[in-house]
Scaffold this motif. Structure first.
Motif, PDB file in Angstrom:
ATOM      1  N   LEU A  23      37.607  10.627 -22.921  1.00  0.00           N
ATOM      2  CA  LEU A  23      36.486   9.908 -22.525  1.00  0.00           C
ATOM      3  C   LEU A  23      36.500   9.543 -21.022  1.00  0.00           C
ATOM      4  O   LEU A  23      37.385   9.840 -20.197  1.00  0.00           O
ATOM      5  CB  LEU A  23      36.268   8.645 -23.376  1.00  0.00           C
TER       6      LEU A  23
ATOM      7  N   GLU B  79      30.696  10.027 -30.110  1.00  0.00           N
ATOM      8  CA  GLU B  79      30.430  10.341 -28.965  1.00  0.00           C
ATOM      9  C   GLU B  79      28.897  10.190 -28.714  1.00  0.00           C
ATOM     10  O   GLU B  79      28.179  10.768 -29.550  1.00  0.00           O
ATOM     11  CB  GLU B  79      30.947  11.664 -28.163  1.00  0.00           C
TER      12      GLU B  79
ATOM     13  N   ASN C  88      32.298  10.125 -37.265  1.00  0.00           N
ATOM     14  CA  ASN C  88      32.042  11.538 -36.467  1.00  0.00           C
ATOM     15  C   ASN C  88      31.803  12.683 -37.561  1.00  0.00           C
ATOM     16  O   ASN C  88      31.433  13.710 -37.041  1.00  0.00           O
ATOM     17  CB  ASN C  88      33.138  11.781 -35.403  1.00  0.00           C
TER      18      ASN C  88
ATOM     19  N   THR D  28      31.922  11.737 -22.020  1.00  0.00           N
ATOM     20  CA  THR D  28      31.260  10.600 -21.740  1.00  0.00           C
ATOM     21  C   THR D  28      31.747   9.254 -21.883  1.00  0.00           C
ATOM     22  O   THR D  28      33.055   9.114 -22.222  1.00  0.00           O
ATOM     23  CB  THR D  28      30.010  10.715 -23.076  1.00  0.00           C
TER      24      THR D  28
ATOM     25  N   ILE E 198      30.159   5.564 -26.775  1.00  0.00           N
ATOM     26  CA  ILE E 198      30.416   5.802 -28.125  1.00  0.00           C
ATOM     27  C   ILE E 198      30.034   4.978 -29.012  1.00  0.00           C
ATOM     28  O   ILE E 198      29.450   3.669 -28.642  1.00  0.00           O
ATOM     29  CB  ILE E 198      31.904   6.060 -28.459  1.00  0.00           C
TER      30      ILE E 198
END
Length: 308
Positions: free
Chosen positions: A245, A300, A79, A4, A7
């Motif tokens: 990323l 993410e 995370n 992706t 974030i």
């Protein structure tokens, strides 16, 4: 959506050494001469510089300021308590360390709901009532989103029962294994020794116990991804704690400067073999006293946008 370009990160207010997590995180160092206030200020500087570098390469970064109270030394590592997924799934996790449970913030969940579409919220906090149901987010789970595989190094922070229940809910294949350092201590988080990208998997195979090693390597091979094998000395410099990323010009491996300098020329070539770039930032204070690095700081966002 294997990687992706969106974030969110939590800007620390009271970063510091956490003696509770240091009991099983061998990467943390006890401050000897540096004042707590100095450590906290240095962490903010490192955080802001990291965010700027990410934005420069086209990563959309939502920065959330940590709340002053209650004090949370590890808030910079979101995370571990939250993850998001395609089709609008948001998951909040059970945390092994009691003082880290304070990091879960409903206002952050609300902010994500305001900006992206959340179809369902799987709140797994109640699992904390059972010691066999610990699962610290994408610290415990290293996910191959393309092949729907959840790699997990089992520990106090990642128990087998929790892993299999999570995989049943998420529709992923559970691939558990045991990992130890050269002294025999368990690896506390999977993402310290492993990372999955579009074309490569980074893993310190010497940290995987022999009984599990060939099975893990075979699983990686079946996905068609190449293995970038790290040594324990590189893991000690956080080389395993990286994340791929999507930048404005293509995929980017994101890591700390310490991790980057630990890599060999051949390993750098492997990581860049599919056209990926490498971005690294100085995170030495956060690494030294927090025991986590770049990947731990990046939550993410895979949620669909409003109206999608």
């Amino acid at each position: 959506m294997p990687i992706t370009n969106q974030i969110f990160m939590v800007r620390p207010a009271n970063f510091g050494f956490n003696p509770e997590t240091a009991k099983d995180n061998a990467f943390q160092e006890v401050p000897k001469t540096t004042a707590e206030s100095t450590i906290a200020q240095r962490a903010i500087v490192e955080f802001d510089n990291f965010v700027n570098k990410l934005r420069e390469i086209g990563i959309e970064v939502l920065v959330v300021q940590d709340s002053e109270q209650p004090e949370k030394t590890d808030a910079v590592f979101p995370n571990n308590w939250i993850s998001t997924h395609p089709r609008g799934t948001l998951i909040t996790y059970p945390m092994y360390s009691r003082n880290r449970r304070l990091e879960r913030r409903s206002d952050i969940v609300d902010t994500l709901r305001e900006k992206w579409h959340v179809e369902r919220h799987l709140a797994l906090e109640s699992w904390e009532e059972r010691p066999d149901m610990m699962l610290e987010g994408t610290g415990a789970l290293v996910l191959d989103h393309e092949h729907e595989i959840a790699y997990a190094c089992l520990s106090k922070r990642c128990t087998k029962q929790a892993l299999y229940e999570w995989c049943e809910m998420a529709g992923y294949l559970a691939v558990p294994f045991s990992g130890i350092d050269p002294t025999g201590l368990p690896i506390y988080h999977t993402n310290v020794i492993m990372a999955v990208g579009r074309k490569q998997v980074v893993l310190a195979t010497e940290c995987v116990i022999p009984e599990d090693r060939s099975r893990i390597i075979a699983t990686i091979g079946q996905t068609g991804k190449s293995l970038v094998d790290l040594s324990w000395s590189q893991i000690q410099q956080f080389a395993g704690n990286m994340l791929q990323l999507q930048g404005k010009f293509g995929p980017v491996w994101v890591m700390s400067s310490q991790a980057y300098t630990a890599l060999t020329e051949d390993q750098v070539e492997q990581l860049q073999s599919d056209g990926s770039e490498i971005l690294h930032a100085d995170l030495r204070t956060i690494e030294t006293y927090g025991g986590g690095s770049a990947r731990c700081m990046l939550a993410e966002i895979f949620l669909p946008g409003k109206g999608e």
